[in-house]
Each structure stands twice: as C-alpha cells, then as structure tokens.
Design an enzyme around this catalytic site. Structure first.
Site, short mmCIF file in Angstrom:
data_model
loop_
_atom_site.label_atom_id
_atom_site.label_comp_id
_atom_site.label_asym_id
_atom_site.label_seq_id
_atom_site.Cartn_x
_atom_site.Cartn_y
_atom_site.Cartn_z
N LYS A 167 -10.63 0.98 -8.24
CA LYS A 167 -10.90 2.21 -8.93
C LYS A 167 -10.67 3.41 -8.02
CE LYS A 167 -14.63 -0.11 -11.40
NZ LYS A 167 -16.09 -0.24 -11.49
N GLU A 223 -2.58 4.09 -3.38
CA GLU A 223 -3.84 3.52 -2.86
C GLU A 223 -4.75 4.66 -2.40
OE1 GLU A 223 -6.02 1.52 -2.54
OE2 GLU A 223 -5.47 -0.45 -1.80
N ASP A 224 -6.06 4.39 -2.43
CA ASP A 224 -6.99 5.38 -1.87
C ASP A 224 -6.96 5.34 -0.35
OD1 ASP A 224 -8.21 2.86 -1.73
OD2 ASP A 224 -10.12 3.52 -2.55
N ASP A 255 -7.06 0.20 5.16
CA ASP A 255 -8.01 -0.06 6.24
C ASP A 255 -7.47 -1.23 7.06
OD1 ASP A 255 -10.45 0.02 7.67
OD2 ASP A 255 -11.47 -1.24 6.21
N PHE A 264 -16.50 5.08 7.62
CA PHE A 264 -16.54 4.68 6.22
C PHE A 264 -16.71 5.96 5.41
CE2 PHE A 264 -17.95 3.12 2.18
CZ PHE A 264 -17.13 2.01 2.02
N VAL A 265 -15.75 6.24 4.55
CA VAL A 265 -15.74 7.52 3.84
C VAL A 265 -15.92 7.34 2.34
CG1 VAL A 265 -14.35 8.75 5.57
CG2 VAL A 265 -13.19 7.47 3.75
N ASP A 298 -15.89 5.07 -3.11
CA ASP A 298 -17.32 4.84 -3.38
C ASP A 298 -18.02 4.13 -2.24
OD1 ASP A 298 -16.09 2.25 -3.70
OD2 ASP A 298 -17.91 1.62 -4.72
N ARG A 310 -18.05 8.55 -5.99
CA ARG A 310 -16.62 8.75 -6.32
C ARG A 310 -16.35 10.16 -6.82
NH1 ARG A 310 -14.26 3.62 -6.45
NH2 ARG A 310 -15.56 1.96 -7.25
P1 5GP Z 1 -8.30 -3.15 3.33
O1 5GP Z 1 -7.91 -4.35 2.54
O2 5GP Z 1 -7.15 -2.30 3.78
O3 5GP Z 1 -9.20 -3.51 4.48
O4 5GP Z 1 -9.22 -2.28 2.43
C1 5GP Z 1 -8.74 -1.52 1.43
C2 5GP Z 1 -9.82 -1.23 0.41
O5 5GP Z 1 -11.13 -1.25 1.01
C3 5GP Z 1 -9.62 0.15 -0.09
O6 5GP Z 1 -8.78 0.16 -1.22
C4 5GP Z 1 -11.02 0.58 -0.38
O7 5GP Z 1 -11.38 0.17 -1.68
C5 5GP Z 1 -11.89 -0.16 0.62
N1 5GP Z 1 -12.17 0.67 1.81
C6 5GP Z 1 -11.67 0.55 3.05
N2 5GP Z 1 -12.15 1.51 3.86
C7 5GP Z 1 -12.96 2.26 3.09
C8 5GP Z 1 -13.76 3.43 3.34
O8 5GP Z 1 -13.82 4.01 4.43
N3 5GP Z 1 -14.45 3.90 2.28
C9 5GP Z 1 -14.43 3.32 1.04
N4 5GP Z 1 -15.17 3.88 0.10
N5 5GP Z 1 -13.69 2.24 0.78
C10 5GP Z 1 -12.98 1.71 1.79
#
Ligand code: 5GP
Length: 172
Positions: free
Chosen positions: A41, A96-97, A100, A149-150, A156, A162
C-alpha cells in the site's frame, strides 16, 4: 516508538522532487503508453502524485507485496495479484515507496521479467542503500536516506501514519 516532530523530508520537498521525476519519466516514456505498476500500500500516495505529473497516455495498476511486520523485515515476500498483471510487451514502470534490503522489489522484478515486458524500470520514492542485501538499484530515485525507519506520505508503521503529508522518522 513515536513520530519525529520535525519531518525528515517536507511535503514541499516531496512535491518538488515528484515533479522532477515526472519530467525525467516524460522524456523517456512519451509515446510509449507506459504501465505504472504501483506496489500497495506504501506507494499509493506517491503514484497518485507521480501519475498526475506525467502528461502522456499511461495505464495504472497495482500489486501487493508484503515483507514487513512492524519495523522489522521478515525476510520473506508475498505477492498478490501478480498473476493478473498484463505486462507482456508493455513498458512497465514499477513504482515503490522505499527500497530497503531490496528483497521485495527484486521478487517483483523477477516475476515481471518472466512475463516479457518491452521494458522494465524501477522508480522508488526513497532508497536506503546502506541496508541493501539484494543488489537492486532503482532507475529513478526520489531521495536517498540513511538507515531510519520512516513513515508518512504512504509509508506506515503497523498500519498508521500513511496520511502524514511529510516523511518522518520513527523514534524510540
Ligand atoms: P525490502 O524488501 O527492500 O527490505 O523492503 C521493502 C518494503 O519494506 C517497502 O516496500 C516498505 O513497505 C517496507 N519498508 C522498508 N523500510 C521501511 C521504512 O523505513 N518505513 C516503512 N514504513 N516501511 C519500510
């Protein structure tokens, strides 16, 4: 955990950067009728603004990916709606938001590559390069940030925050 009082990235800075990304994408995609594929989301607010910064014909679709519970990565990724996606021979821009570890988006990109898109690009609002586990690099990045962590602007923490117009850090 609480939301930082001062934003890490203001709503004004986000709006200005989204406009810039829109201009970059316009150069590459005008006449190609791209498919913006937003990851639910978290990317919902970003894609709403990004789509409106693009003057060309385009289509918009959504896929859901889940990898997190609270502020910690679970290490596994579940995609839903991936079977219904019509991406073959399309110019696909994954929106993508945040990238990470890279696991979520790499799982999605791998799935999409198997469906033979005409082209595939990744546009991420936020990038946390210091946290990367999987070697994935967005083609378009809004902001690179340190290991926080944002929340806000679609992102969220356990379902909340959000709706904040700016990006904030979750503090202990
Ligand atoms: P990844 O698979 O790259 O580790 O994580 C990606 C997903 O983790 C993002 O699409 C997001 O939903 C969540 N995520 C990673 N870092 C953050 C963060 O700092 N804040 C939030 N709210 N979600 C995060």
């Amino acid at each position: 955990m609480r939301v930082s009082e001062q934003p890490l990235i203001t709503a004004e800075a986000i709006a200005a950067r989204v406009e810039e990304l829109g201009r970059e994408l316009t150069v590459r995609y005008t006449g190609k009728r791209p498919l913006l594929l937003a990851v639910l989301k978290g990317a919902s607010l970003f894609v709403a603004d990004l789509a409106r910064s693009l003057p060309m014909e385009l289509e918009l679709d959504f896929v859901q990916a889940r990898s997190y519970a609270g502020t910690r990565s679970t290490g596994s990724v579940a995609l839903s709606r991936a079977e219904d996606l019509e991406v073959t021979a399309r110019h696909v821009i994954v929106v993508e938001d945040i990238v990470d570890t890279g696991r979520t988006v790499e799982a999605l990109l791998e799935r999409l590559r198997g469906l033979d898109p005409a082209s595939l690009a990744l546009c991420a609002l936020l990038d946390k390069p210091s946290r990367r586990v999987v070697p994935v690099q967005p083609d378009y990045t809004g902001f690179s940030i340190d290991d926080h962590f944002v929340v806000g602007y679609g992102l969220d923490c356990d379902g909340l925050h959000r709706n904040l117009p700016a990006i904030h850090v979750m503090e202990q």
